[in-house]
Design a protein around this motif. Structure first.
Motif, PDB file in Angstrom:
ATOM      1  N   THR A 141     -14.469  -3.403  -1.453  1.00  0.00           N
ATOM      2  CA  THR A 141     -13.562  -3.028  -3.279  1.00  0.00           C
ATOM      3  C   THR A 141     -11.937  -1.942  -2.420  1.00  0.00           C
ATOM      4  OG1 THR A 141     -16.069  -1.824  -3.869  1.00  0.00           O
ATOM      5  CG2 THR A 141     -14.815  -0.720  -4.918  1.00  0.00           C
ATOM      6  N   LEU A 142     -11.265  -2.864  -2.346  1.00  0.00           N
ATOM      7  CA  LEU A 142     -10.171  -2.590  -1.667  1.00  0.00           C
ATOM      8  C   LEU A 142      -9.293  -2.130  -2.363  1.00  0.00           C
ATOM      9  CD1 LEU A 142      -9.758  -5.407   0.716  1.00  0.00           C
ATOM     10  CD2 LEU A 142      -9.929  -2.780   1.323  1.00  0.00           C
ATOM     11  N   LYS A 143      -8.610  -1.008  -2.417  1.00  0.00           N
ATOM     12  CA  LYS A 143      -7.715  -0.311  -3.484  1.00  0.00           C
ATOM     13  C   LYS A 143      -6.195  -0.136  -2.665  1.00  0.00           C
ATOM     14  CE  LYS A 143     -11.790   3.301  -3.780  1.00  0.00           C
ATOM     15  NZ  LYS A 143     -11.666   5.385  -4.080  1.00  0.00           N
ATOM     16  N   PRO A 144      -5.277  -0.442  -3.371  1.00  0.00           N
ATOM     17  CA  PRO A 144      -4.496  -0.457  -3.257  1.00  0.00           C
ATOM     18  C   PRO A 144      -3.796  -0.159  -2.136  1.00  0.00           C
ATOM     19  CG  PRO A 144      -3.671  -0.400  -5.864  1.00  0.00           C
ATOM     20  CD  PRO A 144      -5.230  -0.730  -5.165  1.00  0.00           C
ATOM     21  N   GLU A 145      -4.278   1.693  -1.960  1.00  0.00           N
ATOM     22  CA  GLU A 145      -3.748   2.663  -0.988  1.00  0.00           C
ATOM     23  C   GLU A 145      -4.148   2.256   0.368  1.00  0.00           C
ATOM     24  OE1 GLU A 145      -5.619   3.119  -4.107  1.00  0.00           O
ATOM     25  OE2 GLU A 145      -7.043   4.558  -3.524  1.00  0.00           O
ATOM     26  N   VAL A 163      -2.718  -6.144   5.582  1.00  0.00           N
ATOM     27  CA  VAL A 163      -3.766  -6.492   4.889  1.00  0.00           C
ATOM     28  C   VAL A 163      -2.640  -5.515   3.288  1.00  0.00           C
ATOM     29  CG1 VAL A 163      -5.767  -5.005   3.861  1.00  0.00           C
ATOM     30  CG2 VAL A 163      -5.664  -5.869   5.723  1.00  0.00           C
ATOM     31  N   THR A 164      -2.975  -6.977   2.093  1.00  0.00           N
ATOM     32  CA  THR A 164      -1.971  -6.065   1.465  1.00  0.00           C
ATOM     33  C   THR A 164      -3.210  -6.029   0.117  1.00  0.00           C
ATOM     34  OG1 THR A 164       0.000  -6.615   2.249  1.00  0.00           O
ATOM     35  CG2 THR A 164       0.012  -6.580  -0.440  1.00  0.00           C
ATOM     36  N   VAL A 165      -2.791  -4.911  -0.104  1.00  0.00           N
ATOM     37  CA  VAL A 165      -4.171  -5.078  -1.898  1.00  0.00           C
ATOM     38  C   VAL A 165      -3.175  -5.306  -2.833  1.00  0.00           C
ATOM     39  CG1 VAL A 165      -6.256  -4.707  -2.765  1.00  0.00           C
ATOM     40  CG2 VAL A 165      -5.940  -3.953  -0.315  1.00  0.00           C
ATOM     41  N   SER A 166      -2.920  -5.248  -3.917  1.00  0.00           N
ATOM     42  CA  SER A 166      -2.350  -5.712  -4.951  1.00  0.00           C
ATOM     43  C   SER A 166      -3.445  -5.465  -6.759  1.00  0.00           C
ATOM     44  CB  SER A 166      -1.184  -6.650  -5.292  1.00  0.00           C
ATOM     45  OG  SER A 166      -2.701  -7.699  -5.836  1.00  0.00           O
ATOM     46  N   SER A 167      -2.408  -4.861  -7.419  1.00  0.00           N
ATOM     47  CA  SER A 167      -2.984  -3.405  -8.397  1.00  0.00           C
ATOM     48  C   SER A 167      -3.332  -4.710  -9.418  1.00  0.00           C
ATOM     49  CB  SER A 167      -2.395  -2.196  -8.874  1.00  0.00           C
ATOM     50  OG  SER A 167      -1.082  -2.627  -9.352  1.00  0.00           O
TER      51      SER A 167
END
Length: 127
Positions: A85-89, A123-127
């Motif tokens: 459940t990764l988030k952009p933050e 680690v990069t999480v995009s919205s």
């Protein structure tokens, strides 16, 4: 001397998952605590999760509780961080670290207590 090498970073959309791994060499792996830290752009280094030598103590920062799981395999000299459940933050460079002075139960959340660090994985999480 302990050498640490992280792997498993990448880019994922929000809500997705990644698994980070850290391979350790040198010393007796089960004798020391391991931690994961991260540094987001423009921010200071932050403790994410830590695990004692025999997994008796596991600690997470509040923002990842229920989403991240730290584990270790002493026979393989590896520690992992399963991130769900990764988030952009959560976007940051993630580092594993070894606290070779902590040879029992207990985990430090302060980076100053960790003696060895890996090179980091993005680690990069995009919205």
């Amino acid at each position: 001397q302990v050498q640490l090498v992280e792997s498993g970073g990448g880019r994922v959309q929000a809500g997705g998952s990644l698994r980070l791994s850290c391979a350790a060499s040198g010393g007796t792996f089960s004798n020391y605590a391991m931690g994961w830290f991260r540094r987001a752009p423009g921010k200071s280094r932050e403790f994410v999760a830590g695990i004692s030598g025999y997994s008796n103590t596991i600690t997470y920062t509040d923002s990842v509780k229920g989403r991240f799981t730290i584990s270790r395999a002493n026979a393989e000299n590896t520690v992992s961080l399963q991130m769900n459940t990764l988030k952009p933050e959560d976007t940051a460079v993630y580092y594993c670290a070894a606290d070779v002075s902590r040879t029992g139960v207990g985990v430090s959340t302060s980076g100053y207590n960790y003696d060895y660090w890996g090179q980091g994985t993005q680690v990069t999480v995009s919205s």
